[in-house]
Design a protein around this motif. Structure first.
Motif, PDB file in Angstrom:
ATOM      1  N   TRP A   4      85.142  35.877  72.994  1.00  0.00           N
ATOM      2  CA  TRP A   4      84.336  36.583  71.997  1.00  0.00           C
ATOM      3  C   TRP A   4      84.511  38.095  72.147  1.00  0.00           C
ATOM      4  O   TRP A   4      84.645  38.814  71.160  1.00  0.00           O
ATOM      5  CB  TRP A   4      82.862  36.179  72.161  1.00  0.00           C
TER       6      TRP A   4
ATOM      7  N   SER B   7      80.549  34.021  65.177  1.00  0.00           N
ATOM      8  CA  SER B   7      81.975  34.348  65.194  1.00  0.00           C
ATOM      9  C   SER B   7      82.168  35.845  64.953  1.00  0.00           C
ATOM     10  O   SER B   7      81.513  36.429  64.101  1.00  0.00           O
ATOM     11  CB  SER B   7      82.683  33.564  64.091  1.00  0.00           C
TER      12      SER B   7
ATOM     13  N   CYS C  25      87.656  36.305  62.548  1.00  0.00           N
ATOM     14  CA  CYS C  25      88.102  35.456  63.670  1.00  0.00           C
ATOM     15  C   CYS C  25      88.625  34.126  63.138  1.00  0.00           C
ATOM     16  O   CYS C  25      87.958  33.475  62.319  1.00  0.00           O
ATOM     17  CB  CYS C  25      86.938  35.210  64.630  1.00  0.00           C
TER      18      CYS C  25
ATOM     19  N   TYR D 146      87.222  30.250  67.175  1.00  0.00           N
ATOM     20  CA  TYR D 146      85.762  30.197  67.301  1.00  0.00           C
ATOM     21  C   TYR D 146      85.311  28.801  67.719  1.00  0.00           C
ATOM     22  O   TYR D 146      84.369  28.654  68.500  1.00  0.00           O
ATOM     23  CB  TYR D 146      85.094  30.619  65.991  1.00  0.00           C
TER      24      TYR D 146
ATOM     25  N   ARG E 156      79.045  32.118  60.288  1.00  0.00           N
ATOM     26  CA  ARG E 156      78.632  33.213  61.174  1.00  0.00           C
ATOM     27  C   ARG E 156      77.116  33.306  61.197  1.00  0.00           C
ATOM     28  O   ARG E 156      76.494  33.466  62.231  1.00  0.00           O
ATOM     29  CB  ARG E 156      79.208  34.549  60.692  1.00  0.00           C
TER      30      ARG E 156
END
Length: 682
Positions: free
Chosen positions: A514, A544, A548, A553, A596
């Motif tokens: 991350w 995420s 990405c 992820y 997300r």
């Protein structure tokens, strides 16, 4: 014909190179453009280059490429290469002018040797098998030793390993008339290569040196067997007494007669063997005799000096030139400098020094890191050159990593790398962690700040001063069970129960992923450690990062499984990243905005939990106040209007810096989540 391709970049991973480029500005007015890769191996001294040869493999192919990327594998280690990428179309062959291409120069890194391809059997008796083999086709360096693993067929959980510096060994103590499986691998300074395929050989059913009267063989065998059993019973009785308290005495003489091929010591026996060989025995994964290549905790040594001199080479202080201070550690300064060893060229190093006025405990803890690091030998683990203990200041000398810590490097270069380059960095870290896991070492403090990166973008795991965290580390927090650990990077079971395993390192690796994909952003932003613990326990996970790939992820989420047995192993992570690198199209699917939002923590916004009264107040809070006037001039005068802003809107407004775009969009995403949960009215 088309013009040359543009903006070619490379990503070096040991002896593989990934190339990526932008299509030519001028296609020649045709749609049949494809690409051709020319590979040249160059001599760094003479500057002369020659064609690479047929051993190099191109994935997916060398000619007729339709996509704008290619991977070359099976290159030589520590070699300079030039790759020329040429765009061609249907009329390129008719062009009398010079070729139009873009070139990329790279230097490959260390690499483990290729597998041993063939093994020949030598003399075979009822109790032994002799073998010989050829050096691997691609040693990629000097072979330091071979590791031979063997076990009785269908008994794979109980196996023996022999280490040999020669290409021949004799495995003895085997059962008559039994089939055995052998596998061999080679080791260089870069680490072990893969094991060879399985080779099966069988011991003789009876001794070839039997009496000429074959009819007597059964009687002799039975008699000897009965005699050996009786002797074994007597020896077992003697060993159950206090032999080691009073000396082995006459019992050792009896044992020597019974077992002439064994060197006896009180407590255990070790087979006599060639001094070039080391022999180790395993049963169900546990060591039966000493000698296995696994991590040894230096704290188990009564004398820490013995540990450091066993695992680290002593360097004369006169060989070291300190040039400048580059940082500060817990125990003293960290410097860059140069090391000149006898018979070698001078090369750059990093030097950790122990400050004046240290206590004996500080010296022991300082050198403890060298005792740990000196046991590791892998291209993605920081390499220990040696220590200075016989003069002051006491020093630890390691290889020099030009780009410093990964988190700082990514922050400085926000948005500057392709996804493939970032995945290459992650692959290197995973490879280093796989090696540590195989060695039985648990890092406990895996984070981007503890990864170093060199000028070739090779990432190496560092900071082995743990199994503890520095008392003044701002990332650490006390746990309920005592001790300080880096909460944001640590698995739930390690926080709650101090249960540190390779699986908890995998959780930390997910956080490092991350960090890399968000270019060094702080995990969980400004949330408190206690809020992080509570949120993770309730099932929330980091969202995420922007742009990405979904596959990456998903791998992060796999690493953050609550059940540690459900998390992937490091070898599986390496394999998964290799597949993604070989198939770049799999990285084009990005995580959508709704995904997300669903994973984002809702209770504590990084920028405060109250509603913002104005657009200016919000931008000031996220340190983006410079854009207030632009937002207002373009009609974004209320928070309701701001909530509808997209990335394209930001670009139109003139917010061109990737880092600024990410900061604004992340803040908006967080506020949207809070709105969904009835927390913050926009």
């Amino acid at each position: 014909p088309p013009s040359a391709p543009r903006s070619a970049i490379s990503n070096v991973n040991e002896t593989s190179v990934f190339l990526e480029w932008i299509p030519p500005a001028d296609t020649g007015g045709r749609k049949d453009v494809s690409y051709y890769i020319a590979c040249k191996k160059c001599n760094s001294h003479s500057g002369l280059c020659e064609a690479c040869g047929s051993h190099v493999r191109y994935l997916p192919q060398q000619t007729g490429l339709k996509n704008t990327s290619v991977m070359m594998v099976d290159l030589l280690a520590h070699t300079n290469y030039t790759f020329e990428i040429e765009a061609v179309n249907g009329v390129s062959d008719q062009n009398p002018g010079a070729r139009q291409f873009v070139s990329v120069n790279v230097t490959t890194n260390q690499a483990a040797p290729s597998p041993v391809s063939s093994v020949k059997k030598g003399k075979i008796t009822k109790n032994s098998i002799s073998l010989s083999w050829q050096e691997p086709d691609r040693p990629n360096g000097i072979i330091l030793e071979y590791e031979i693993k063997y076990f009785e067929k269908d008994e794979e959980t109980s196996y023996t390993i022999i280490k040999s510096k020669l290409t021949t060994i004799t495995a003895d103590g085997l059962k008559p008339g039994s089939a055995y499986i052998f596998q061999i691998r080679a080791r260089t300074a870069a680490g072990y290569g893969g094991f060879s395929r399985r080779f099966e050989f069988e011991t003789s059913p009876v001794s070839v040196a039997a009496s000429s009267d074959q009819s007597q063989i059964p009687i002799i065998v039975v008699s000897v067997t009965v005699g050996v059993i009786l002797l074994a019973v007597v020896i077992g009785f003697l060993l159950s007494g206090s032999c080691c308290d009073h000396g082995c005495g006459w019992a050792s003489s009896l044992r020597a007669v019974a077992y002439p091929n064994l060197t006896w010591r009180c407590g255990y026996s070790k087979a006599k063997q060639d001094p070039e060989e080391e022999k180790m025995h395993f049963h169900n994964g546990h060591i039966k005799l000493p000698g296995v290549r696994t991590y040894i905790d230096p704290h188990t040594y009564e004398d820490p000096n013995q540990a450091v001199h066993e695992f680290a080479k002593e360097i004369e202080a006169s060989c070291i030139t300190i040039e400048r201070v580059i940082g500060a550690g817990e125990f003293g300064e960290v410097c860059s400098g140069r090391l000149k060893l006898q018979g070698k060229r001078e090369f750059p190093v990093a030097i950790k020094t122990l400050k004046v006025g240290y206590t004996e405990k500080q010296r022991r803890d300082f050198l403890g890191e060298a005792s740990i690091m000196g046991q590791f030998d892998h291209p993605n683990i920081i390499h220990l050159e040696g220590v200075v203990t016989k003069s002051k200041p006491v020093m630890i000398v390691t290889e020099y990593m030009e780009n410093g810590s990964l988190d700082t490097f990514l922050k400085k270069n926000d948005g500057q790398f392709t996804v493939i380059q970032l995945v290459g960095m992650l692959r290197g870290i995973a490879s280093g962690m796989k090696y540590l896991s195989d060695m039985g070492y648990v890092h406990r403090d895996l984070a981007a700040r503890n990864i170093l990166i060199n000028s070739n973008l090779v990432c190496k795991v560092s900071d082995f001063g743990l199994s503890r965290v520095l008392e003044d580390d701002p990332e650490a927090a006390y746990t309920t069970r005592g001790g300080k650990i880096p909460i944001r990077w640590t698995a739930p079971e390690a926080i709650a129960f101090r249960k540190f395993t390779s699986a908890s390192d995998v959780w930390s690796y997910g956080i490092v992923m991350w960090e890399v994909m968000s270019y060094g952003e702080r995990p969980y932003w400004e949330m408190t450690n206690q809020d992080v613990i509570k949120a993770v326990e309730e099932g929330y996970r980091l969202p995420s990062p922007m742009d990405c790939p979904a596959a990456l992820y998903q791998l992060m989420l796999d690493c953050w499984q609550k059940d540690r047995n459900s998390r992937p192993k490091f070898d599986e992570i390496v394999s998964m990243l290799d597949k993604l690198i070989r198939n770049p199209s799999s990285l084009k699917t990005l995580v959508n905005a709704s995904s997300r939002v669903s994973n984002l923590l809702v209770e504590h916004s990084p920028v405060g939990s109250g509603a913002y009264r104005s657009v200016g107040e919000w931008l000031e809070a996220i340190k983006m106040g410079r854009y207030t006037e632009i937002f207002m001039e373009n009609g974004y005068s209320s928070m309701d209007a701001v909530a509808q802003v997209t990335l394209e809107d930001l670009r139109r407004l003139g917010v061109t810096l990737v880092g600024h775009q990410k900061k604004i969009m992340n803040s908006l995403q967080e506020m949207k989540v809070q709105l969904v949960n009835g927390m913050v009215p926009l």
